[in-house]
Write an enzyme that holds these catalytic residues in place. Sequence first.
Site, short mmCIF file in Angstrom:
data_model
loop_
_atom_site.label_atom_id
_atom_site.label_comp_id
_atom_site.label_asym_id
_atom_site.label_seq_id
_atom_site.Cartn_x
_atom_site.Cartn_y
_atom_site.Cartn_z
N TYR A 199 -2.57 -0.43 10.74
CA TYR A 199 -2.44 -0.86 9.35
C TYR A 199 -1.16 -0.28 8.73
O TYR A 199 -0.40 -1.01 8.07
CB TYR A 199 -3.66 -0.40 8.57
CG TYR A 199 -3.65 -0.75 7.10
CD1 TYR A 199 -4.05 -2.01 6.66
CD2 TYR A 199 -3.26 0.18 6.14
CE1 TYR A 199 -4.06 -2.34 5.31
CE2 TYR A 199 -3.25 -0.14 4.79
CZ TYR A 199 -3.66 -1.39 4.38
OH TYR A 199 -3.65 -1.71 3.05
N SER A 244 0.84 -1.19 0.00
CA SER A 244 0.00 0.00 0.00
C SER A 244 0.88 1.25 0.00
O SER A 244 2.00 1.22 0.53
CB SER A 244 -0.90 0.01 1.24
OG SER A 244 -1.55 1.26 1.41
#
Length: 337
Positions: free
Chosen positions: A151, A138
């Site tokens: 995260y 990501s």
Amino acid sequence: MPQTVVITGASAGIGRAAARAFAARGANVALLARGRAGLEAAAREVEAAGGRALPIPTDVADPAQVEAAAEAAEAEFGRLDVWVNTAFSSVFARFTDITPAEYVRTTEVTYLGFVNGTRAALSRMLPQDHGVIVQVGSALGDRSIPLQSAYCGAKHAINGFTSSVRTELMHEGSEVQLTVVQMPAVNTPQFSWVLSRLPRKPQPVAPIYQPEVAARAVVRAADHPRRKQYYVGASTAVTVLADKIAPGLLDRYLARTGFRSQQTDEPDSPDRPHNLWQPLDDTDGHDHGAHGSFDDRSHRHAPELVLSFHPRWTAAVGSAALAGAAALLTRRRRARR
């Protein structure tokens, strides 16, 4: 001979779309996830697309379950060619509002799940000196944002872990390839089933892409894995570059905009079901599919898909982005005076 692919997090989102994409090429696809309803639906889609499916209920946080799944896939299909790590969990909240147990669980799934998958794949690929491991990363693994500390921390850890293992493989002269695909915001079901302590419903930050765009990037990376990482979407590449050039500027920008931009205008319920501890598609038998609830705002194509971007092009766009962000901050300061 058909390619054999193992995908974690295959019941929804990017993993689900990637399973269909590999199946369209006639691949054998082992599908790993916790929820049985999503796994069964994904298996039907793989078969309909022209591949062979093997759904295996698996919690990637448990290394024994991942090892058993790899063994089952190998027994069913033979040699493993591609392993795609996609599974994750998350908590949308300020760091101080996340419990230690929730932080551990998110880290075990989102980071250690990739470690467990990589270990299971390498134990089979190294003896054959063949195979590709694709880590679905990501942009938040390079540039952290507020309200997603668990995260972001896990995605940063994946980058460091992968780089270390890659250099070990290079030292050994191995033909096994390891690459990372850094994703932008993607319209997956995570925003409707993630544990959230925000006052309003969580949302991805635009620009948003459909899971099929991400899936095409995963397939392309599996076909051309010698580059250590790929960026999907110009915004992803530019954000990473801009953070390296002027991290303080982005910190101030995200401190001002990051809370609001990750929430819709619709109030959220603190009692809404979430999937941190158990899959939602096991409790109600509902298949959530690949797409989230933001179809009307998501791009189905990415003309600016950046899988192997040119450094000069990126630098030019990054400079423009920095200039724009600086101008925006200046206007806001003047407006407050």
